[in-house]
Design an enzyme around this catalytic site. Structure first.
Site, PDB file in Angstrom:
ATOM      1  N   ASP A 140       0.794  -1.242  -0.188  1.00  0.00           N
ATOM      2  CA  ASP A 140      -0.104   0.101   0.022  1.00  0.00           C
ATOM      3  C   ASP A 140       0.873   1.052  -0.045  1.00  0.00           C
ATOM      4  O   ASP A 140       1.338   1.632   0.937  1.00  0.00           O
ATOM      5  CB  ASP A 140      -0.881   0.109   1.106  1.00  0.00           C
ATOM      6  CG  ASP A 140      -2.091   1.198   1.027  1.00  0.00           C
ATOM      7  OD1 ASP A 140      -1.807   2.186   0.315  1.00  0.00           O
ATOM      8  OD2 ASP A 140      -2.931   1.088   1.818  1.00  0.00           O
ATOM      9  N   HIS A 146       0.290   8.045   3.870  1.00  0.00           N
ATOM     10  CA  HIS A 146       0.951   7.488   4.776  1.00  0.00           C
ATOM     11  C   HIS A 146       2.524   7.746   4.911  1.00  0.00           C
ATOM     12  O   HIS A 146       3.141   7.187   5.728  1.00  0.00           O
ATOM     13  CB  HIS A 146       0.601   5.745   4.706  1.00  0.00           C
ATOM     14  CG  HIS A 146      -0.792   5.453   4.686  1.00  0.00           C
ATOM     15  ND1 HIS A 146      -1.749   5.779   5.470  1.00  0.00           N
ATOM     16  CD2 HIS A 146      -1.510   5.045   3.652  1.00  0.00           C
ATOM     17  CE1 HIS A 146      -2.883   5.306   5.114  1.00  0.00           C
ATOM     18  NE2 HIS A 146      -2.832   4.828   3.893  1.00  0.00           N
TER      19      HIS A 146
END
Length: 287
Positions: A188, A193
């Site tokens: 991911d 993030h």
């Protein structure tokens, strides 16, 4: 609108071939905080290839590539800005224990599009099977801000459930400052993030931890605390992502054990137990 409901629901399922190795499993386990203390026999079940067991939530990253929340954005009828997308919830049902090495086929399809007024929620179902039969069924709820209001079905309510009194067990799990940077190596690579500028564009002060990392950390805590560390007892794991976790925070995980199920609630200690996971349940077989 960028979400074409009729086209998304009518699209043929998309099938891909996936595979994984013990090293992929070990990386995932390290990404959700396994291996502390490094020589603890209970942790070696997650980190040492000669003793390796697969936590069922590994299914959410098995085979690498983008997770369900991003995979849904490449489905027919869906064309939205990643900065307006959040992972709203995740469910997983395992049909048998996951092997440490496998080649499998995964089939994805959009099974529902809900109109929440100010947002649309896409439900992406993924079914995986190998030569021996079905492995798991997963559903990712993908929350797309600004795409609601067309008069469609609202779908199920996501109201906060009542907590059944004092928890049977409460544990705290620290989130490392670099936890998101490590976890993103499982596949991911959403810049939310890691990239502060992208995080601000998405409405956050700083990068946030992957919801699926919190999801995996929580399942591990339940297995280690209430299921004697036996990953094969997990039958399903469902949670709603009610809020975010920031790297460096501490998760407070409260558990209520029932007959064949554990209810779970997770909050961020440093923000007054701000909700992170709600409506969460682990179903398990009796040991």
């Amino acid at each position: 609108m960028p979400v074409d409901t009729e086209r998304a629901l009518a699209a043929a399922p998309r099938t891909i071939e996936i595979s994984w190795t013990p090293e992929d499993v070990q990386l995932y386990h390290l990404g959700i905080g396994a291996g502390v203390p490094a020589t603890d026999p209970r942790e070696l079940r997650y980190t040492l290839e000669s003793r390796l067991h697969v936590l069922p939530s590994f299914a959410t990253v098995a085979g690498g590539g983008p997770p369900g929340v991003i995979a849904a954005l490449s489905m027919p009828g869906v064309d939205v800005d990643l900065a307006r997308v959040l992972h709203g919830g995740q469910s997983l049902r395992v049909h048998r224990p996951l092997p440490v090495r496998a080649a499998a086929t995964r089939t994805d399809r959009i099974t529902a599009v809900h109109d929440k007024g100010k947002a649309a929620v896409l439900v992406l179902r993924s079914d995986a099977a190998d030569a021996d039969g079905p492995l798991w069924t997963a559903e990712a709820q993908v929350y797309v801000r600004g795409e609601g209001g067309w008069g469609g079905d609202r779908g199920p309510s996501a109201g906060a459930p009542e907590e059944p009194g004092a928890p049977d067990r409460t544990v705290e799990r620290p989130v490392r400052e670099d936890q998101a940077l490590l976890y993103r190596l499982t596949g991911d690579l959403n810049p939310l993030h890691a990239d502060p500028e992208f995080a601000r564009r998405a409405g956050f002060d700083r990068p946030v931890l992957h919801g699926l990392c919190t999801y995996g950390m929580t399942l591990k805590a339940v297995v280690d605390t209430l299921l004697d560390g036996d990953v094969t007892r997990v039958r399903s794991w469902t949670a709603r992502f009610a809020g975010v976790t920031y790297p460096g925070e501490t998760l407070r995980i409260r558990m209520w054990r029932g007959d064949g199920a554990v209810r779970v609630a997770v909050g961020a200690v440093e923000r007054g137990d701000a909700p992170v996971l709600t409506g969460a349940t682990v179903e398990f077989t009796q040991g």
